[in-house]
Write a protein that holds these residues in place. Structure first.
Motif, PDB file in Angstrom:
ATOM      1  N   PHE A   1       6.951  54.353  96.786  1.00 11.73           N
ATOM      2  CA  PHE A   1       7.748  53.062  96.316  1.00 11.73           C
ATOM      3  C   PHE A   1       9.050  53.102  97.197  1.00 11.73           C
ATOM      4  O   PHE A   1       9.633  51.927  97.583  1.00 11.73           O
ATOM      5  CB  PHE A   1       7.835  52.852  94.858  1.00 11.73           C
ATOM      6  N   TYR A   2       9.785  54.316  97.039  1.00 11.96           N
ATOM      7  CA  TYR A   2      10.960  54.138  97.797  1.00 11.96           C
ATOM      8  C   TYR A   2      10.834  54.149  99.049  1.00 11.96           C
ATOM      9  O   TYR A   2      11.547  53.006  99.856  1.00 11.96           O
ATOM     10  CB  TYR A   2      11.465  55.842  97.925  1.00 11.96           C
ATOM     11  N   HIS A   3       9.600  54.182  99.710  1.00  9.13           N
ATOM     12  CA  HIS A   3       9.638  54.002 101.132  1.00  9.13           C
ATOM     13  C   HIS A   3       9.188  52.726 101.602  1.00  9.13           C
ATOM     14  O   HIS A   3       9.225  52.242 102.652  1.00  9.13           O
ATOM     15  CB  HIS A   3       8.989  55.209 101.878  1.00  9.13           C
ATOM     16  N   VAL A   4       8.414  51.997 100.802  1.00  6.43           N
ATOM     17  CA  VAL A   4       8.306  50.645 100.752  1.00  6.43           C
ATOM     18  C   VAL A   4       9.339  49.917 100.840  1.00  6.43           C
ATOM     19  O   VAL A   4       9.357  48.916 101.812  1.00  6.43           O
ATOM     20  CB  VAL A   4       7.426  50.242  99.496  1.00  6.43           C
ATOM     21  N   PHE A   5      10.402  50.227  99.987  1.00  2.00           N
ATOM     22  CA  PHE A   5      11.645  49.559 100.318  1.00  2.00           C
ATOM     23  C   PHE A   5      12.359  49.913 101.665  1.00  2.00           C
ATOM     24  O   PHE A   5      13.006  48.996 102.317  1.00  2.00           O
ATOM     25  CB  PHE A   5      12.816  49.839  99.177  1.00  2.00           C
ATOM     26  N   ALA A   6      12.406  51.074 102.125  1.00  3.79           N
ATOM     27  CA  ALA A   6      12.773  51.374 103.491  1.00  3.79           C
ATOM     28  C   ALA A   6      11.935  50.582 104.697  1.00  3.79           C
ATOM     29  O   ALA A   6      12.629  50.369 105.397  1.00  3.79           O
ATOM     30  CB  ALA A   6      12.637  52.874 103.704  1.00  3.79           C
ATOM     31  N   LEU A   7      10.698  50.453 104.549  1.00  8.98           N
ATOM     32  CA  LEU A   7       9.897  49.618 105.097  1.00  8.98           C
ATOM     33  C   LEU A   7      10.478  48.424 105.484  1.00  8.98           C
ATOM     34  O   LEU A   7      10.332  47.637 106.382  1.00  8.98           O
ATOM     35  CB  LEU A   7       8.458  49.847 105.314  1.00  8.98           C
ATOM     36  N   SER A   8      10.470  47.682 104.389  1.00  7.89           N
ATOM     37  CA  SER A   8      11.020  46.203 104.156  1.00  7.89           C
ATOM     38  C   SER A   8      12.394  46.273 104.847  1.00  7.89           C
ATOM     39  O   SER A   8      12.496  45.348 105.549  1.00  7.89           O
ATOM     40  CB  SER A   8      10.972  45.845 102.775  1.00  7.89           C
ATOM     41  N   ILE A   9      13.371  47.188 104.673  1.00 12.10           N
ATOM     42  CA  ILE A   9      14.472  47.091 105.194  1.00 12.10           C
ATOM     43  C   ILE A   9      14.492  47.166 106.499  1.00 12.10           C
ATOM     44  O   ILE A   9      15.067  46.281 107.338  1.00 12.10           O
ATOM     45  CB  ILE A   9      15.432  48.100 104.602  1.00 12.10           C
ATOM     46  N   THR A  10      13.701  47.947 107.254  1.00 10.33           N
ATOM     47  CA  THR A  10      13.101  47.973 108.560  1.00 10.33           C
ATOM     48  C   THR A  10      12.927  46.856 109.164  1.00 10.33           C
ATOM     49  O   THR A  10      13.353  46.627 110.269  1.00 10.33           O
ATOM     50  CB  THR A  10      12.297  49.269 109.083  1.00 10.33           C
ATOM     51  N   GLY A  11      12.079  46.059 108.727  1.00 17.04           N
ATOM     52  CA  GLY A  11      11.643  44.790 109.211  1.00 17.04           C
ATOM     53  C   GLY A  11      12.719  43.826 109.125  1.00 17.04           C
ATOM     54  O   GLY A  11      12.837  43.182 110.054  1.00 17.04           O
ATOM     55  N   ILE A  12      13.311  43.719 108.168  1.00 15.97           N
ATOM     56  CA  ILE A  12      14.504  42.846 108.037  1.00 15.97           C
ATOM     57  C   ILE A  12      15.656  43.174 109.281  1.00 15.97           C
ATOM     58  O   ILE A  12      16.072  42.219 109.705  1.00 15.97           O
ATOM     59  CB  ILE A  12      15.314  42.750 106.651  1.00 15.97           C
ATOM     60  N   LEU A  13      15.909  44.471 109.105  1.00 16.34           N
ATOM     61  CA  LEU A  13      16.648  44.850 110.453  1.00 16.34           C
ATOM     62  C   LEU A  13      16.341  44.537 111.822  1.00 16.34           C
ATOM     63  O   LEU A  13      17.031  44.172 112.634  1.00 16.34           O
ATOM     64  CB  LEU A  13      16.927  46.345 110.191  1.00 16.34           C
ATOM     65  N   TYR A  14      14.889  44.617 111.836  1.00 15.71           N
ATOM     66  CA  TYR A  14      14.615  44.428 113.253  1.00 15.71           C
ATOM     67  C   TYR A  14      14.812  43.038 113.817  1.00 15.71           C
ATOM     68  O   TYR A  14      14.796  42.567 114.653  1.00 15.71           O
ATOM     69  CB  TYR A  14      13.097  44.969 113.153  1.00 15.71           C
ATOM     70  N   ALA A  15      14.662  42.334 112.762  1.00 15.37           N
ATOM     71  CA  ALA A  15      14.860  40.807 113.077  1.00 15.37           C
ATOM     72  C   ALA A  15      16.206  40.581 113.526  1.00 15.37           C
ATOM     73  O   ALA A  15      16.511  39.536 114.437  1.00 15.37           O
ATOM     74  CB  ALA A  15      14.655  39.733 111.765  1.00 15.37           C
ATOM     75  N   TYR A  16      17.361  41.266 113.344  1.00  9.97           N
ATOM     76  CA  TYR A  16      18.571  41.110 113.675  1.00  9.97           C
ATOM     77  C   TYR A  16      18.850  42.205 114.838  1.00  9.97           C
ATOM     78  O   TYR A  16      19.878  41.703 115.491  1.00  9.97           O
ATOM     79  CB  TYR A  16      19.661  41.116 112.508  1.00  9.97           C
TER      80      TYR A  16
END
Length: 130
Positions: A47-62
């Motif tokens: 669960f913790y790293h699902v959030f990290a992966l989501s943040i990675t995806g969002i950061l990659y957009a920017y």
């Protein structure tokens, strides 16, 4: 790339909820408290790293970069190896297949991949030049 990370994170998140519910309700009659604790650790880290992966995806957009893309891949691999090995260890313990205890030696490799993923995320943002 960022969309793919978010899609994978959403499915891994759904899986974490399902496995967490199973662990909370389905394992009590079959597993010792130690085995349940191992299973809960796997769910928490997933669960913790699902959030990290989501943040990675969002950061990659920017802030698209090779390091950030690599970070997302390391998060996925780390989740699979860390949590996956603990899930398998739990399953084999419940069914009495104790010859698979060696899976516990694989878990730290997954943890190392998760640490590397966090470092890569940080380095990618430190090095990013707009």
């Amino acid at each position: 790339m960022h969309k793919g990370f978010i899609i994978i994170a959403s499915f891994l998140g759904a899986l974490a909820v399902a496995l967490g519910a199973f662990g909370a309700h389905g394992l009590k009659n079959y597993a010792t408290p130690a085995i349940i604790n191992t299973f809960e650790t796997a769910v928490k880290y997933q669960f913790y790293h699902v959030f990290a992966l989501s943040i990675t995806g969002i950061l990659y957009a920017y802030f698209p970069s090779t390091l950030l893309a690599l970070s997302g891949k390391f998060f996925i691999a780390g989740i699979a190896i860390f949590s996956g090995s603990l899930y398998l260890l739990t399953l084999f313990s419940i069914v009495g297949q104790n010859q698979f205890k060696w899976l516990g030696a694989i878990t730290p490799i997954g943890g190392l991949l998760l640490i590397i993923a966090w470092i890569l995320m940080g380095l990618s943002l430190l090095r990013y030049k707009a």
